[in-house]
Design an enzyme around this catalytic site. Structure first.
Site, PDB file in Angstrom:
ATOM      1  N   GLU A  26     -23.270 -24.800 148.370  1.00 36.14           N
ATOM      2  CA  GLU A  26     -23.483 -25.041 146.931  1.00 36.14           C
ATOM      3  C   GLU A  26     -23.020 -23.779 146.218  1.00 36.14           C
ATOM      4  OE1 GLU A  26     -24.818 -27.762 145.476  1.00 36.14           O
ATOM      5  OE2 GLU A  26     -25.621 -28.858 147.200  1.00 36.14           O
ATOM      6  N   CYS A  36     -25.854 -22.027 137.831  1.00 37.72           N
ATOM      7  CA  CYS A  36     -24.553 -22.562 138.284  1.00 37.72           C
ATOM      8  C   CYS A  36     -24.065 -23.637 137.329  1.00 37.72           C
ATOM      9  CB  CYS A  36     -24.670 -23.095 139.705  1.00 37.72           C
ATOM     10  SG  CYS A  36     -25.959 -24.326 139.901  1.00 37.72           S
TER      11      CYS A  36
HETATM   12  P1  NAD Z   1     -23.769 -14.238 146.764  1.00 36.88           P
HETATM   13  O1  NAD Z   1     -22.744 -15.128 147.378  1.00 36.88           O
HETATM   14  O2  NAD Z   1     -23.416 -12.846 146.457  1.00 36.88           O
HETATM   15  O3  NAD Z   1     -25.071 -14.158 147.697  1.00 36.88           O
HETATM   16  C1  NAD Z   1     -25.791 -15.298 148.085  1.00 36.88           C
HETATM   17  C2  NAD Z   1     -26.554 -15.016 149.360  1.00 36.88           C
HETATM   18  O4  NAD Z   1     -25.633 -14.788 150.423  1.00 36.88           O
HETATM   19  C3  NAD Z   1     -27.460 -13.790 149.317  1.00 36.88           C
HETATM   20  O5  NAD Z   1     -28.680 -14.108 149.936  1.00 36.88           O
HETATM   21  C4  NAD Z   1     -26.692 -12.766 150.147  1.00 36.88           C
HETATM   22  O6  NAD Z   1     -27.507 -11.811 150.772  1.00 36.88           O
HETATM   23  C5  NAD Z   1     -26.036 -13.654 151.179  1.00 36.88           C
HETATM   24  N1  NAD Z   1     -24.842 -13.109 151.847  1.00 36.88           N
HETATM   25  C6  NAD Z   1     -23.996 -12.149 151.412  1.00 36.88           C
HETATM   26  N2  NAD Z   1     -22.999 -11.953 152.309  1.00 36.88           N
HETATM   27  C7  NAD Z   1     -23.215 -12.836 153.318  1.00 36.88           C
HETATM   28  C8  NAD Z   1     -22.519 -13.149 154.520  1.00 36.88           C
HETATM   29  N3  NAD Z   1     -21.403 -12.522 154.868  1.00 36.88           N
HETATM   30  N4  NAD Z   1     -23.012 -14.132 155.313  1.00 36.88           N
HETATM   31  C9  NAD Z   1     -24.127 -14.802 154.970  1.00 36.88           C
HETATM   32  N5  NAD Z   1     -24.837 -14.541 153.855  1.00 36.88           N
HETATM   33  C10 NAD Z   1     -24.386 -13.573 153.030  1.00 36.88           C
HETATM   34  O7  NAD Z   1     -24.257 -15.019 145.455  1.00 36.88           O
HETATM   35  P2  NAD Z   1     -25.226 -14.483 144.311  1.00 36.88           P
HETATM   36  O8  NAD Z   1     -24.494 -13.484 143.511  1.00 36.88           O
HETATM   37  O9  NAD Z   1     -26.549 -14.139 144.903  1.00 36.88           O
HETATM   38  O10 NAD Z   1     -25.459 -15.815 143.442  1.00 36.88           O
HETATM   39  C11 NAD Z   1     -24.681 -16.191 142.371  1.00 36.88           C
HETATM   40  C12 NAD Z   1     -23.756 -17.316 142.752  1.00 36.88           C
HETATM   41  O11 NAD Z   1     -24.501 -18.433 143.217  1.00 36.88           O
HETATM   42  C13 NAD Z   1     -22.942 -17.847 141.591  1.00 36.88           C
HETATM   43  O12 NAD Z   1     -21.596 -18.019 141.986  1.00 36.88           O
HETATM   44  C14 NAD Z   1     -23.578 -19.191 141.294  1.00 36.88           C
HETATM   45  O13 NAD Z   1     -22.730 -20.122 140.671  1.00 36.88           O
HETATM   46  C15 NAD Z   1     -23.983 -19.626 142.648  1.00 36.88           C
HETATM   47  N6  NAD Z   1     -25.004 -20.661 142.569  1.00 36.88           N
HETATM   48  C16 NAD Z   1     -24.685 -21.955 142.904  1.00 36.88           C
HETATM   49  C17 NAD Z   1     -25.630 -22.961 142.784  1.00 36.88           C
HETATM   50  C18 NAD Z   1     -25.313 -24.389 143.153  1.00 36.88           C
HETATM   51  O14 NAD Z   1     -26.239 -25.167 143.306  1.00 36.88           O
HETATM   52  N7  NAD Z   1     -24.065 -24.769 143.277  1.00 36.88           N
HETATM   53  C19 NAD Z   1     -26.910 -22.643 142.313  1.00 36.88           C
HETATM   54  C20 NAD Z   1     -27.179 -21.335 141.955  1.00 36.88           C
HETATM   55  C21 NAD Z   1     -26.234 -20.344 142.096  1.00 36.88           C
END
Ligand code: NAD
Length: 474
Positions: free
Chosen positions: A228, A262
């Site tokens: 997502e 999002c």
């Molecule tokens: P991010 O991708 O930076 O981090 C998300 C999670 O991934 C964190 O818990 C982080 O620690 C983890 N992570 C980082 N590197 C990783 C790796 N290599 N392997 C596995 N996990 C790893 O995202 P963010 O900045 O925390 O969140 C914002 C983003 O989330 C925006 O792009 C937003 O649109 C998206 N989002 C999407 C939805 C949806 O339902 N589509 C909902 C909310 C937020």
């Protein structure tokens, strides 16, 4: 690992990210508890989750207070806590019937003597990796249906907003049967990466860049992934729409949670016939929005939760202006008491090639483009790599819906915006780079956590080998 406070800019909290071996240990413990959990009837799992919901409600103040420190906003923190309790109750009440409806027993087949029974077999261990924007909701939105399916679940929320984990963990500890199969752990990206190698299914919510890494790792480990990811949601405002009401909808759908959602509206396309009153109303409404500073109990929007996001949004605004965009209101990040705030920012004279029109902003930014024909508006809205959700506003729902069906997005709000945050029943897929995998909404939110096992019963005589002899085909 130090954690920044979004209202003060101070690093006033610490977590100890789990390393690979600690993740493996947690996974092994949860796996050991899963068989008994899955063996319980769904109704019994539901009763245990209802006790957990009561524990969350009893500790609502403490969890909400931690979330408020994590995010710098208060009302939405409370909504998150009560919303999660509601989510638990909804799945606890509905899962057994969904499972029964999808587990037909002794169903006839085209072969008169053969019947089939479908068993839903849960993935033993589901991993959840979640972002910081709605820290509690997004940590548990997939975990709850996975638990109802009979899976054990290992959750790793974002390291940017982790303060809620400890009070939440207390509610899990208070529900001993659940504590055997649910763990919410502290960790960073490395912890998240380690989880993928330990689980049988991964649910990831976050950015496209990380989602790609998670998808690649899931493919390597041969497990399914629900991804997502981000969005750049468009809203089309048609000539028949009421300009003032549409402006209010657009503003709300763009700036709730400081635009850190999002499904926030991040691009607006308005028909030239009503562009002038629409933009005037949008600017007027935007200028009434209050920051929740200095008093967190007053105001409409909070600071950026993630400090670096403020710089990303400011760079997009500056880039747009340097390429000819006009700021109608807002436009400059303010440092107030160490927190980084941006008032709702309305831009016009934007062009499709600007970063602010192509890349996710995740801030309270509303770039407005004026269009002449609906075909032009549809083409502009469909441009770009994302396809999370969208919105169309017109004089009648029917008119808006005919345009909505032409949009390349998994969900389209009609005569409103961001309705996906309020509606759980409808299944939706992410289009483009906005995600991959089965819908987390609707029945699929539960059913994706099962593999199907077909028990195929022969009630008649088994076919003799002679049935395959060459002579029998002559
Ligand atoms: P991010 O991708 O930076 O981090 C998300 C999670 O991934 C964190 O818990 C982080 O620690 C983890 N992570 C980082 N590197 C990783 C790796 N290599 N392997 C596995 N996990 C790893 O995202 P963010 O900045 O925390 O969140 C914002 C983003 O989330 C925006 O792009 C937003 O649109 C998206 N989002 C999407 C939805 C949806 O339902 N589509 C909902 C909310 C937020």
């Amino acid at each position: 690992m130090k954690v920044r406070n979004p209202r003060t800019g101070e690093c006033d909290y610490e977590i100890a990210p789990l390393d690979e071996s600690a993740v493996a240990e947690a996974a092994a413990r949860l796996r050991a508890g899963q068989a008994d959990w899955a063996a319980r009837p769904a109704g019994e799992r539901g009763d245990i989750l209802l006790r957990w919901a009561a524990a969350i409600e009893a500790r609502a103040d403490g969890i909400a207070a931690a979330l408020t420190l994590d995010t710098g906003r208060k009302g939405i923190s409370r909504i998150e806590v009560l919303g999660v309790a509601g989510l638990i109750k909804r799945w606890a009440g509905s899962a057994a019937a969904i499972i029964a409806a999808h587990s037909p027993s002794g169903a006839p087949t085209a072969q008169p003597t053969i019947t089939t029974t479908t068993r839903l077999v849960p993935y033993p261990l589901v991993g959840v990796i979640s972002p910081w924007n709605f820290p509690l909701t997004l940590a548990l939105i997939d975990a709850i249906p996975a638990l109802m399916a009979g899976c054990a679940v290992l959750v790793k929320p974002s390291e940017v907003a982790p303060r809620f984990i400890r009070p939440l963990a207390e509610t899990i500890a208070e529900t001993p049967e659940l504590a055997e199969v649910l763990a919410v752990i502290e960790g960073d990206g490395a912890t998240g990466a380690a989880i993928i190698g330990q689980v049988d299914y991964v649910c990831f919510t976050g950015s496209v860049a990380t989602g790609r890494k998670v998808g690649e790792s899931a493919a390597h480990h041969f497990i399914p992934a629900s991804l997502e990811l981000g969005g750049k949601d468009p809203m089309i405002v048609m000539a028949s729409a009421d300009p003032r009401k549409s402006a209010e909808i657009a503003l709300r759908a763009s700036i709730v949670n400081t635009g850190q959602a999002c499904q926030s509206i991040e691009r607006i396309y308005v028909d030239r016939a009503i562009a002038e009153p629409f933009i005037a109303a949008l600017v007027a409404a935007a200028e009434k929005i209050r920051l929740n500073y200095p008093d967190i109990d007053r105001g409409d929007i909070g600071p950026f939760i993630f400090g670096k996001q403020a710089a990303i949004v400011q760079a997009q605004i500056d880039d747009a202006v340097s390429h000819g965009a006009t700021i109608r209101t807002g436009g400059a990040t303010e440092n107030l008491g160490g927190g980084l705030y941006l008032r709702p920012t309305v831009l016009t004279d934007v062009t499709p090639d600007m970063a602010i029109m192509r890349e996710e902003s995740f801030g309270p930014v509303l770039p407005v483009t004026v269009y002449d024909t609906i075909d032009e508006a549809v083409a502009l809205a469909n441009a770009g790599e994302f396809g999370l959700s969208a919105a169309v506003i017109a004089g009648t729902a029917g008119e808006a819906e005919s345009v909505a069906a032409r949009l390349r997005a998994g969900a389209v709000s009609i005569n409103d915006g961001s309705l996906t945050s309020m509606v759980w029943e409808a299944e939706k897929s992410s289009f483009g780079l906005s995600g991959l995998g089965a819908s987390r909404m609707g029945e699929s939110g539960l059913l994706r956590f099962f593999r199907r096992q077909a028990l195929i019963r022969q009630e008649g005589e088994a076919a003799p080998i002679a049935a395959y002899a060459e002579e029998s085909f002559r």
